[in-house]
Design an enzyme around this catalytic site. Structure first.
Site, PDB file in Angstrom:
ATOM      1  N   LYS A 112      -4.032 -89.223 -22.267  1.00  0.00           N
ATOM      2  CA  LYS A 112      -2.583 -89.507 -22.027  1.00  0.00           C
ATOM      3  C   LYS A 112      -2.008 -90.656 -22.935  1.00  0.00           C
ATOM      4  O   LYS A 112      -1.007 -90.964 -23.321  1.00  0.00           O
ATOM      5  CB  LYS A 112      -2.738 -90.170 -20.407  1.00  0.00           C
ATOM      6  CG  LYS A 112      -3.379 -89.544 -19.284  1.00  0.00           C
ATOM      7  CD  LYS A 112      -2.437 -88.121 -19.168  1.00  0.00           C
ATOM      8  CE  LYS A 112      -2.703 -87.698 -17.879  1.00  0.00           C
ATOM      9  NZ  LYS A 112      -3.946 -87.136 -17.750  1.00  0.00           N
TER      10      LYS A 112
HETATM   11  C1  LIG Z   1      -4.167 -85.948 -17.361  1.00  0.00           C
HETATM   12  C2  LIG Z   1      -5.724 -85.291 -17.686  1.00  0.00           C
HETATM   13  C3  LIG Z   1      -5.865 -83.731 -17.626  1.00  0.00           C
HETATM   14  C4  LIG Z   1      -4.782 -82.801 -16.967  1.00  0.00           C
HETATM   15  O1  LIG Z   1      -3.558 -82.809 -18.166  1.00  0.00           O
HETATM   16  P1  LIG Z   1      -2.390 -82.175 -17.746  1.00  0.00           P
HETATM   17  O2  LIG Z   1      -1.470 -82.339 -18.859  1.00  0.00           O
HETATM   18  O3  LIG Z   1      -1.923 -82.976 -16.485  1.00  0.00           O
HETATM   19  O4  LIG Z   1      -2.657 -80.718 -17.418  1.00  0.00           O
HETATM   20  C5  LIG Z   1      -7.010 -83.536 -18.091  1.00  0.00           C
HETATM   21  N1  LIG Z   1      -7.857 -84.396 -18.460  1.00  0.00           N
HETATM   22  C6  LIG Z   1      -7.879 -85.806 -18.474  1.00  0.00           C
HETATM   23  C7  LIG Z   1      -8.920 -86.391 -18.675  1.00  0.00           C
HETATM   24  C8  LIG Z   1      -6.511 -86.071 -17.885  1.00  0.00           C
HETATM   25  O5  LIG Z   1      -6.479 -87.446 -18.124  1.00  0.00           O
END
Ligand SMILES: *Cc1c(COP(=O)(O)O)cnc(C)c1O
Length: 507
Positions: A112
């Site tokens: 993120k």
């Molecule tokens: C948010 C997240 C995901 C999923 O990603 P999306 O863009 O919501 O599909 C997968 N792995 C981790 C560690 C995340 O923080």
């Protein structure tokens, strides 16, 4: 080329990117998409000589056409800085014929950070460009990783308040600790009784409450979101795909035209949608492999064309993927129904009213670039151990779900193309799960009597011993960090909680 933005549900069009960034979600409940798609104007070979920051500029300038060169470069420079522990910003690790794209070297130790480190600056510039006088109020529901990354990204930025709602029992202790110890006078974390979908629904309801928006305006706040539906998060996620493929050319013998399969551990469908957009603007991507955990709504959708969230919400050890309503899928639906806003709205209304929808056979046909796979908890645990035993590479539970999906894909199709597996979190972020996977028969009961952070750090220390690597500073500084946030509420009380927070600020 000047790119404008429109809603997937037809209610808004002709917005500049700055307007779309400020608004977050379209006023008709839809998501913003570009009216036309640009194309990359460099070859991968050319990109291979550019830094991450330079590639960022080349990608973002295609979408944020109303931002000046100076504005974009300043956002990029502030975002992709020493806050990341690698100078290259992301890592690329080769394991036999596959490559892991490590997106977890930022402050929150999850992917993120890749977008939430730049979104705040894109918003600040947008606010200035749109001559907004009011402060921004950022509301975010998090399945665990967005919250911390948003609080880091927006920390102490002027004229912006951030409220993060997280599910009380739906995030790992480490994730919760990251959020409740986060400083910044403008940051607020609230634990909510409910799961991520309850929270996401609650936040969407708040956004659609026009009267509440008016009340906030009177108090001097403009409401917006930092969720992955914001284009200011979506497009920065294209950068690392360009970066990764360009490095695969120099580091491996990837040919310029050779297509690569991408495997993405998926929750809200943001990361994999960015990969799809990367393909659309010209990256040589073959298939998009969508990896799910036991909450496998997406797997079922790619199998059958039916999206059905009417099922039990399961709390797994890959909590950031525990999602039954993948919001960004709406953008893909819009593509496969030939950008028909009425049809998109019909499908979304059906999801809203009945919890399910079915796409037409014609639309389903257009999903052929995608494969879905899902992995059970026990198989995921065995897989983490297998990869560690064979290669001494430690996967976090989310990345492992993707790695399992790829293994299933290979078993079924035997595809000799190179593959890029997206690695979304540091194993340190999920130490307990990882230790239990790597050492299933460990004897010590050291951690049995411990609780909370103490227990977490006991697992972190064990993991550090196993991996013989130094602790990321994002972990080290957490150990003695004081708890700064104590708020909690019911899912139905989120709106009231916002009022309480803002009132407290005024006092
Ligand atoms: C948010 C997240 C995901 C999923 O990603 P999306 O863009 O919501 O599909 C997968 N792995 C981790 C560690 C995340 O923080």
């Amino acid at each position: 080329m000047d790119i404008k933005y429109k809603s997937t549900r037809g209610g808004q069009a002709g917005l500049s990117s700055a307007q779309a960034v400020l608004q977050g979600l379209a006023s008709d409940g839809g998501l913003f998409v570009p009216e036309v798609f640009p194309s990359l104007n460099h070859s991968l070979k050319e990109f291979s000589n550019m830094s991450y920051q330079k590639i960022a500029y080349e990608v973002l300038k295609l979408f944020f056409t109303d931002y000046s060169e100076k504005e974009l470069k300043s956002c990029i420079q502030k975002a992709y800085s020493q806050k990341f522990s690698l100078e290259s910003i992301v890592g690329l690790k080769q394991i036999e014929h596959t490559y892991y794209l490590e997106l977890f070297h930022g402050p929150s130790l999850a992917f993120k950070d890749m977008a939430l480190s730049i979104l705040p600056y894109l918003m600040q510039v947008a606010r200035k460009k749109q001559k907004v006088k009011k402060d921004m109020l950022i509301l975010t529901a998090t399945s665990g990783d967005t919250g911390k990354a948003a609080m880091e990204g927006f920390c102490n930025l002027e004229n912006i308040q951030v409220i993060v709602f997280y599910p009380q029992n739906g995030v790992s202790p480490f994730q919760e600790h990251q959020m409740i110890t986060q400083d910044g006078v403008n940051n607020h974390a609230v634990s909510v009784k409910g799961n991520f979908d309850d929270l996401q629904t609650g936040v969407k309801k708040i956004f659609n409450d026009l009267q509440f928006a008016e009340e906030l305006k009177e108090q001097g706040y403009l409401l917006t979101s930092a969720n992955s539906m914001n284009i200011g998060r979506l497009f920065p996620q294209i950068i690392y795909y360009v970066y990764a493929l360009s490095r695969m050319i120099t580091k491996t013998n990837l040919n310029e035209e050779e297509q690569v399969n991408l495997v993405v551990p998926t929750g809200n469908f943001g990361n994999i949608l960015a990969a799809y957009y990367a393909k659309k603007i010209g990256l040589p991507i073959k298939y998009l492999i969508c990896a799910s955990n036991e909450n496998h709504v997406l797997y079922d959708f790619f199998q059958s064309g039916v999206y059905d969230k009417n099922r039990k919400f399961l709390c797994t050890t890959s909590p950031s993927m525990d999602i039954l309503v993948s919001s960004n899928l709406e953008r893909l639906l819009y593509e496969i129904v030939d950008e028909d806003p009425k049809e998109t709205k019909r499908l979304m209304d059906s999801l809203n009213n009945f919890g399910r929808y079915q796409v037409s056979a014609e639309a389903y046909e257009k999903l052929k670039d995608f494969f879905g796979f899902y992995t059970k908890e026990s198989d995921n645990f065995m897989h983490m151990k297998k990869i560690y035993d064979r290669h001494h590479y430690i996967l976090d539970p989310h990345t492992s779900i993707a790695s399992c999906a790829y293994e299933q894909y290979q078993k079924r199709y035997t595809d000799l193309s190179k593959a890029l597996i997206v690695s979304t979190a540091s194993p340190y972020k999920f130490s307990e799960t990882v230790i239990k996977a790597l050492k299933p028969d460990r004897q010590d009961d050291l951690t049995k009597s411990q609780t909370g952070t103490e227990k977490d750090f006991a697992f972190i220390e064990q993991l550090q011993k196993i991996s013989a690597s130094s602790l990321p500073w994002g972990v080290e500084k957490l150990r003695y960090a004081p708890v700064l946030h104590h708020r909690s509420c019911e899912a139905a009380q989120m709106q009231q909680e916002i009022k309480n927070i803002l009132k407290k600020k005024e006092d």
